[in-house]
Design an enzyme around this catalytic site. Structure first.
Site, PDB file in Angstrom:
ATOM      1  N   HIS A  88      72.596   0.497 -43.037  1.00  0.00           N
ATOM      2  CA  HIS A  88      71.607   0.130 -42.241  1.00  0.00           C
ATOM      3  C   HIS A  88      70.971   1.412 -41.922  1.00  0.00           C
ATOM      4  O   HIS A  88      71.427   2.379 -41.542  1.00  0.00           O
ATOM      5  CB  HIS A  88      72.230  -0.620 -41.034  1.00  0.00           C
ATOM      6  CG  HIS A  88      71.413  -0.770 -39.766  1.00  0.00           C
ATOM      7  ND1 HIS A  88      70.031  -1.516 -40.129  1.00  0.00           N
ATOM      8  CD2 HIS A  88      71.252  -0.644 -38.529  1.00  0.00           C
ATOM      9  CE1 HIS A  88      69.240  -1.545 -38.893  1.00  0.00           C
ATOM     10  NE2 HIS A  88      70.038  -1.136 -37.913  1.00  0.00           N
TER      11      HIS A  88
ATOM     12  N   CYS B 105      71.469  -6.018 -35.863  1.00  0.00           N
ATOM     13  CA  CYS B 105      71.126  -5.181 -37.153  1.00  0.00           C
ATOM     14  C   CYS B 105      72.155  -5.496 -38.216  1.00  0.00           C
ATOM     15  O   CYS B 105      72.050  -4.871 -39.379  1.00  0.00           O
ATOM     16  CB  CYS B 105      71.278  -3.772 -36.718  1.00  0.00           C
ATOM     17  SG  CYS B 105      69.735  -3.399 -35.756  1.00  0.00           S
TER      18      CYS B 105
ATOM     19  N   ASN C 139      63.639   1.456 -38.153  1.00  0.00           N
ATOM     20  CA  ASN C 139      64.644   0.511 -38.042  1.00  0.00           C
ATOM     21  C   ASN C 139      63.850  -0.817 -38.277  1.00  0.00           C
ATOM     22  O   ASN C 139      63.251  -1.227 -37.192  1.00  0.00           O
ATOM     23  CB  ASN C 139      65.516   0.603 -36.896  1.00  0.00           C
ATOM     24  CG  ASN C 139      66.597  -0.209 -36.816  1.00  0.00           C
ATOM     25  OD1 ASN C 139      66.852  -1.285 -37.573  1.00  0.00           O
ATOM     26  ND2 ASN C 139      67.513  -0.194 -35.782  1.00  0.00           N
TER      27      ASN C 139
HETATM   28  O1  UT7 Z   1      69.994  -0.589 -35.045  1.00  0.00           O
HETATM   29  C1  UT7 Z   1      70.970  -0.893 -33.948  1.00  0.00           C
HETATM   30  C2  UT7 Z   1      71.752  -0.174 -33.461  1.00  0.00           C
HETATM   31  N1  UT7 Z   1      70.926   0.895 -32.944  1.00  0.00           N
HETATM   32  C3  UT7 Z   1      71.249   2.245 -33.072  1.00  0.00           C
HETATM   33  O2  UT7 Z   1      72.185   2.646 -33.853  1.00  0.00           O
HETATM   34  C4  UT7 Z   1      70.630   3.389 -32.091  1.00  0.00           C
HETATM   35  C5  UT7 Z   1      71.460   4.544 -31.507  1.00  0.00           C
HETATM   36  N2  UT7 Z   1      70.989   5.434 -30.744  1.00  0.00           N
HETATM   37  C6  UT7 Z   1      70.149   6.241 -31.232  1.00  0.00           C
HETATM   38  O3  UT7 Z   1      69.911   6.595 -32.395  1.00  0.00           O
HETATM   39  C7  UT7 Z   1      69.876   7.744 -30.432  1.00  0.00           C
HETATM   40  O4  UT7 Z   1      70.666   7.451 -29.356  1.00  0.00           O
HETATM   41  C8  UT7 Z   1      68.212   7.331 -29.846  1.00  0.00           C
HETATM   42  C9  UT7 Z   1      67.127   7.831 -31.080  1.00  0.00           C
HETATM   43  C10 UT7 Z   1      67.920   6.135 -29.490  1.00  0.00           C
HETATM   44  C11 UT7 Z   1      68.010   8.612 -28.799  1.00  0.00           C
HETATM   45  O5  UT7 Z   1      68.622   9.757 -29.225  1.00  0.00           O
HETATM   46  P1  UT7 Z   1      69.394  10.774 -28.367  1.00  0.00           P
HETATM   47  O6  UT7 Z   1      69.706  11.922 -29.137  1.00  0.00           O
HETATM   48  O7  UT7 Z   1      70.629   9.932 -27.933  1.00  0.00           O
HETATM   49  O8  UT7 Z   1      68.639  11.029 -27.140  1.00  0.00           O
HETATM   50  P2  UT7 Z   1      68.861  10.951 -25.765  1.00  0.00           P
HETATM   51  O9  UT7 Z   1      68.830   9.427 -25.389  1.00  0.00           O
HETATM   52  O10 UT7 Z   1      70.183  11.446 -25.372  1.00  0.00           O
HETATM   53  O11 UT7 Z   1      67.784  11.725 -24.934  1.00  0.00           O
HETATM   54  C12 UT7 Z   1      67.706  13.026 -24.920  1.00  0.00           C
HETATM   55  C13 UT7 Z   1      66.397  13.534 -24.463  1.00  0.00           C
HETATM   56  C14 UT7 Z   1      66.099  13.036 -23.163  1.00  0.00           C
HETATM   57  O12 UT7 Z   1      65.668  13.808 -22.185  1.00  0.00           O
HETATM   58  P3  UT7 Z   1      66.497  14.777 -20.961  1.00  0.00           P
HETATM   59  O13 UT7 Z   1      67.105  13.705 -20.239  1.00  0.00           O
HETATM   60  O14 UT7 Z   1      67.653  15.387 -22.005  1.00  0.00           O
HETATM   61  O15 UT7 Z   1      65.407  15.654 -20.323  1.00  0.00           O
HETATM   62  C15 UT7 Z   1      65.300  11.924 -23.214  1.00  0.00           C
HETATM   63  O16 UT7 Z   1      64.401  11.538 -22.075  1.00  0.00           O
HETATM   64  O17 UT7 Z   1      65.292  13.203 -25.092  1.00  0.00           O
HETATM   65  C16 UT7 Z   1      64.161  12.428 -24.287  1.00  0.00           C
HETATM   66  N3  UT7 Z   1      63.668  11.672 -25.172  1.00  0.00           N
HETATM   67  C17 UT7 Z   1      62.460  11.647 -25.892  1.00  0.00           C
HETATM   68  N4  UT7 Z   1      61.803  12.829 -25.890  1.00  0.00           N
HETATM   69  C18 UT7 Z   1      60.604  12.774 -26.709  1.00  0.00           C
HETATM   70  C19 UT7 Z   1      64.124  10.021 -25.465  1.00  0.00           C
HETATM   71  N5  UT7 Z   1      63.114   9.700 -26.128  1.00  0.00           N
HETATM   72  C20 UT7 Z   1      62.161  10.340 -26.610  1.00  0.00           C
HETATM   73  C21 UT7 Z   1      61.072  10.414 -27.324  1.00  0.00           C
HETATM   74  N6  UT7 Z   1      60.286  11.637 -27.275  1.00  0.00           N
HETATM   75  N7  UT7 Z   1      60.614   9.507 -27.852  1.00  0.00           N
END
Ligand code: UT7
Length: 332
Positions: free
Chosen positions: A256, A116, A286
């Protein structure tokens, strides 16, 4: 002799027609529009449909538009750099394919893979060629068909990404506008948290790798988030300090577009007001290497000669960086 800087002379983009909305994603994986919007800021993204179409096809359209817009003929181009994480093929470089499709015959062309941060890496690299005085017309492309490496059964990644291409023309300037400074960084420990497991020399494609779905983006979102929030803000603040820029001196932040929460945190650390931050993640998601040129293009009509612009990115590797630009032209 006056110092030569490299300035952006024009921008063009290509967006595929197909719009993949959060509503449609709700029918593909267990997710909701509400979750996606509050956790990422994305409402819809573009997807390149069509058999046999790849990153070079989007990039080619962007470059053709760029040449027309800047009244430049393909023969005049000295160098083409393509930032991409989804090249048409492992080799040759997508930049050489784009050059061929556009009819650019007098340039050398190569790709940069910095995930990225690729567009920022490429722009900083291209600038050094222009500053040398040897190269006058350089095209920098940021293009990705992320849908080709996204697993549409993985709700944690498939909601994030979209397809697009953007391109800028760089040329020399002696009036103090252009790319003033850049800071590029990387740390390979980050590879653990964001990568594509198979298809490279360590694990070539096989039935097993396909069955194990190892040709898709693998991301440990929370870890990447943690690094991204810190490193993108750190590097943007560092470039401000190094160039004696106070918050009020910065006209635009071009971040970004990976997650609205990362963008907000960076703007807060820099002391920049929301209205000065280019944000279009809601429309495109993204798009990896295309996010920054898409922003510059969407805001091009509002930019004025002399505007102080700070670009900042963070991505797989990990890689990150920032560029300080004094904008070169008023929109016509
Ligand atoms: O561009 C290159 C670099 N990349 C980035 O900068 C991405 C950085 N990371 C992020 O933007 C975030 O970590 C994500 C958007 C990928 C994920 O968001 P998060 O707030 O970190 O969510 P999480 O992975 O901690 O998941 C929280 C909860 C989980 O459920 P439990 O375990 O709390 O029950 C996930 O299973 O949200 C759940 N979850 C979803 N729920 C509904 C994960 N994806 C989804 C989804 N819809 N699409």
């Amino acid at each position: 002799m006056d110092k030569i800087t490299a300035e952006i002379k024009g921008i063009a983009t290509f967006l595929p027609e197909y719009i993949l909305t959060n509503k449609e994603l709700e029918t593909i994986v267990d997710t909701s529009d509400e979750w996606i919007v509050t956790r990422t800021g994305v409402k819809e993204r573009r997807i390149l449909k069509g058999e046999g179409l790849g990153t070079s096809d989007m990039a080619t359209e962007a470059v053709k538009k760029l040449l027309k817009k800047t009244n430049t003929s393909a023969d005049e181009i000295d160098l083409v750099i393509c930032a991409t994480t989804t090249p048409d093929m492992q080799f040759p470089a997508t930049a050489t394919i784009v050059s061929d499709k556009v009819g650019i015959k007098n340039a050398f062309s190569f790709d940069i893979n910095a995930a990225c941060s690729g567009f920022i890496y490429s722009l900083a690299t291209a600038a050094t060629y222009v500053e040398s005085g040897k190269y006058k017309k350089v095209i920098v492309i940021g293009a990705d068909k992320m849908s080709s490496i996204v697993d549409y059964t993985d709700r944690t990644t498939c909601i994030l990404f979209g397809d697009a291409a953007g391109a800028v023309l760089l040329g020399p300037s002696k009036d103090g506008t252009g790319i003033i400074d850049s800071i590029l960084k990387s740390d390979g420990v980050g590879r653990r948290y964001l990568h594509q497991k198979a298809g490279g020399s360590v694990k070539p494609a096989s039935h097993e790798t396909v069955d194990a779905r190892e040709h898709y983006v693998y991301q440990e979102g929370q870890m990447v988030f943690k690094f991204a929030v810190k490193k993108m803000a750190d590097v943007a603040v560092e470039i401000m300090e190094r160039n004696n820029l106070e918050s009020d001196d910065v006209d635009w932040l071009v971040p970004h577009q990976a997650n609205l929460r990362i963008i907000d945190a960076t703007a807060r650390r820099m002391g920049i007001r929301k209205e000065q931050v280019m944000i279009n993640i809601e429309k495109y998601g993204n798009t990896t290497n295309a996010t920054i040129p898409l922003c510059l293009s969407d805001w091009e009509s509002q930019l004025k000669k002399g505007d102080n612009i700070v670009l900042a990115a963070f991505g797989g590797g990990f890689t990150w960086g920032s560029i300080y630009i004094k904008w070169a032209y008023d929109y016509k």
